[in-house]
Scaffold this motif. Structure first.
Motif, short mmCIF file in Angstrom:
data_model
loop_
_atom_site.label_atom_id
_atom_site.label_comp_id
_atom_site.label_asym_id
_atom_site.label_seq_id
_atom_site.Cartn_x
_atom_site.Cartn_y
_atom_site.Cartn_z
N TRP A 73 9.81 -12.48 -37.98
CA TRP A 73 10.44 -11.62 -38.97
C TRP A 73 11.25 -10.51 -38.31
CZ3 TRP A 73 10.95 -12.02 -44.19
CH2 TRP A 73 10.22 -13.03 -44.80
N GLN A 74 10.70 -9.94 -37.24
CA GLN A 74 11.42 -8.89 -36.52
C GLN A 74 12.69 -9.44 -35.86
OE1 GLN A 74 8.12 -7.86 -34.02
NE2 GLN A 74 7.58 -6.05 -35.23
N LEU A 75 12.60 -10.65 -35.33
CA LEU A 75 13.76 -11.27 -34.70
C LEU A 75 14.87 -11.49 -35.72
CD1 LEU A 75 15.17 -12.62 -32.33
CD2 LEU A 75 13.88 -14.71 -32.82
N ALA A 76 14.51 -11.98 -36.91
CA ALA A 76 15.51 -12.19 -37.96
C ALA A 76 16.16 -10.87 -38.36
CB ALA A 76 14.86 -12.86 -39.17
N LYS A 77 15.35 -9.83 -38.45
CA LYS A 77 15.88 -8.50 -38.78
C LYS A 77 16.82 -8.02 -37.69
CE LYS A 77 14.51 -3.78 -39.97
NZ LYS A 77 13.36 -2.83 -40.14
N GLY A 78 16.45 -8.26 -36.43
CA GLY A 78 17.30 -7.86 -35.32
C GLY A 78 18.64 -8.58 -35.33
N LEU A 79 18.63 -9.84 -35.72
CA LEU A 79 19.88 -10.60 -35.79
C LEU A 79 20.78 -10.06 -36.90
CD1 LEU A 79 18.27 -14.09 -35.25
CD2 LEU A 79 20.03 -13.09 -33.79
N ARG A 80 20.17 -9.55 -37.96
CA ARG A 80 20.98 -8.94 -39.01
C ARG A 80 21.54 -7.60 -38.54
NH1 ARG A 80 16.58 -10.90 -42.09
NH2 ARG A 80 15.65 -8.84 -42.40
N GLN A 81 20.77 -6.87 -37.75
CA GLN A 81 21.22 -5.57 -37.27
C GLN A 81 22.25 -5.68 -36.15
OE1 GLN A 81 17.86 -3.19 -36.09
NE2 GLN A 81 17.33 -2.63 -38.19
N GLN A 82 21.97 -6.54 -35.17
CA GLN A 82 22.82 -6.60 -33.98
C GLN A 82 24.01 -7.53 -34.14
OE1 GLN A 82 20.76 -7.73 -30.41
NE2 GLN A 82 22.59 -7.58 -29.14
N ALA A 97 16.45 -19.33 -31.79
CA ALA A 97 16.09 -18.49 -30.64
C ALA A 97 14.62 -18.64 -30.29
CB ALA A 97 16.41 -17.03 -30.96
N SER A 98 13.75 -18.68 -31.30
CA SER A 98 12.31 -18.82 -31.06
C SER A 98 11.98 -20.15 -30.39
CB SER A 98 11.54 -18.70 -32.37
OG SER A 98 11.74 -17.45 -32.96
N LYS A 99 12.62 -21.20 -30.85
CA LYS A 99 12.37 -22.53 -30.27
C LYS A 99 12.74 -22.54 -28.80
CE LYS A 99 13.19 -27.48 -31.07
NZ LYS A 99 13.47 -27.80 -29.67
N ALA A 100 13.90 -21.95 -28.47
CA ALA A 100 14.32 -21.89 -27.07
C ALA A 100 13.32 -21.07 -26.25
CB ALA A 100 15.71 -21.27 -26.97
N ALA A 101 12.87 -19.94 -26.80
CA ALA A 101 11.95 -19.07 -26.07
C ALA A 101 10.61 -19.74 -25.81
CB ALA A 101 11.76 -17.77 -26.84
N PHE A 102 10.06 -20.42 -26.82
CA PHE A 102 8.75 -21.04 -26.65
C PHE A 102 8.83 -22.31 -25.79
CE2 PHE A 102 7.63 -18.27 -30.19
CZ PHE A 102 6.42 -17.77 -29.71
N ASP A 103 9.96 -23.02 -25.83
CA ASP A 103 10.15 -24.15 -24.91
C ASP A 103 10.22 -23.64 -23.48
OD1 ASP A 103 10.12 -25.99 -26.92
OD2 ASP A 103 12.29 -26.25 -27.04
N PHE A 104 10.91 -22.51 -23.31
CA PHE A 104 10.99 -21.90 -21.98
C PHE A 104 9.60 -21.47 -21.50
CE2 PHE A 104 11.26 -18.03 -19.40
CZ PHE A 104 12.07 -18.45 -18.37
#
Length: 233
Positions: A73-82, A97-104
């Protein structure tokens, strides 16, 4: 036995309520479709450094305190802000973004980490669709992964290497000279260094530690904001 017969007024109210329910559902579906698919562009240079720094601090905290739902939820909010992502599209981007991060996170070698490149490219392609500025999607995705690797392999790389990797990523995203982002890279690497240190203290990071991390991130995002505004004028 007497049979109950609904009054005409009750039937009308029931039909009206049903109609409003279907109308609300239709409006919601239209909103989602428009939000996800209608082209919409804003400048990546327009953001509030203070809000982004506070949100990034909160995201780091959620990540290390193992709160994945809150982090999403915070990531989605950040994408709206940034990046000015529309509401529903921010969740699509957050998923990418989350999928890439957790695969990494599951990787153990550079070859493993390279498997995140398709997801990172999809993510940055989505960012580019929202941006009035153009950038090389493949280059930015590759550089994003590089700083992830540099930060992960701290026994091999220094925080100076991390700062340089962050500089290169921002330079590619904003199409500006890398030297313009030196201060940003240094402050953001300092914030990561501090976060890495305090997480291993007995009892973990304190509120005071997170406040210090936020202050470093605020300096970083202010530096970035200043650069992308001045060099764009």
């Amino acid at each position: 036995m007497e049979t109950f017969t609904p009054k005409p007024s009750s039937i009308r109210r029931s039909k009206l309520s049903s109609w409003f329910g279907w109308a609300a559902l239709l409006v919601l579906l239209i909103w989602i479709i428009v939000d996800l698919y209608v082209p919409r562009k804003n400048s990546l240079r327009q953001f509030d450094p203070k809000e982004v720094a506070q949100l990034e601090t909160a995201m780091w905290r959620s990540y290390y305190e193992k709160k994945p739902v809150l982090l999403f939820w915070q990531l989605a909010k950040g994408l709206r802000q940034q990046f000015h992502a529309p509401f529903w599209r921010s969740f699509k981007l957050g998923f990418q973004a989350s999928k890439a991060a957790f695969d990494f996170k599951k990787g153990r070698s550079r070859a493993d980490y390279q498997h995140t490149i398709p997801d990172l490219r999809s993510y940055y392609e989505s960012i580019k669709e929202l941006s009035t500025e153009s950038f090389d999607v493949s280059k930015v995705a590759d550089l994003e992964l590089e700083w992830w690797i540099v930060h992960r392999q701290r026994e091999r790389y220094s925080y100076t290497d991390l700062a340089n990797a962050l500089v290169q990523t921002s330079a590619a995203l904003y199409n500006q000279p890398a030297t313009s982002f030196t201060t940003y890279g240094r402050f953001r690497a300092d914030a990561m260094h501090l976060c890495d240190d305090v997480r291993h203290h007995p009892g973990g990071a304190t509120e005071a530690d997170w406040q210090q991390i936020n202050e470093k991130l605020l300096e970083a995002w202010r530096a970035l904001h200043s650069v992308v505004q001045v060099d764009h004028q």
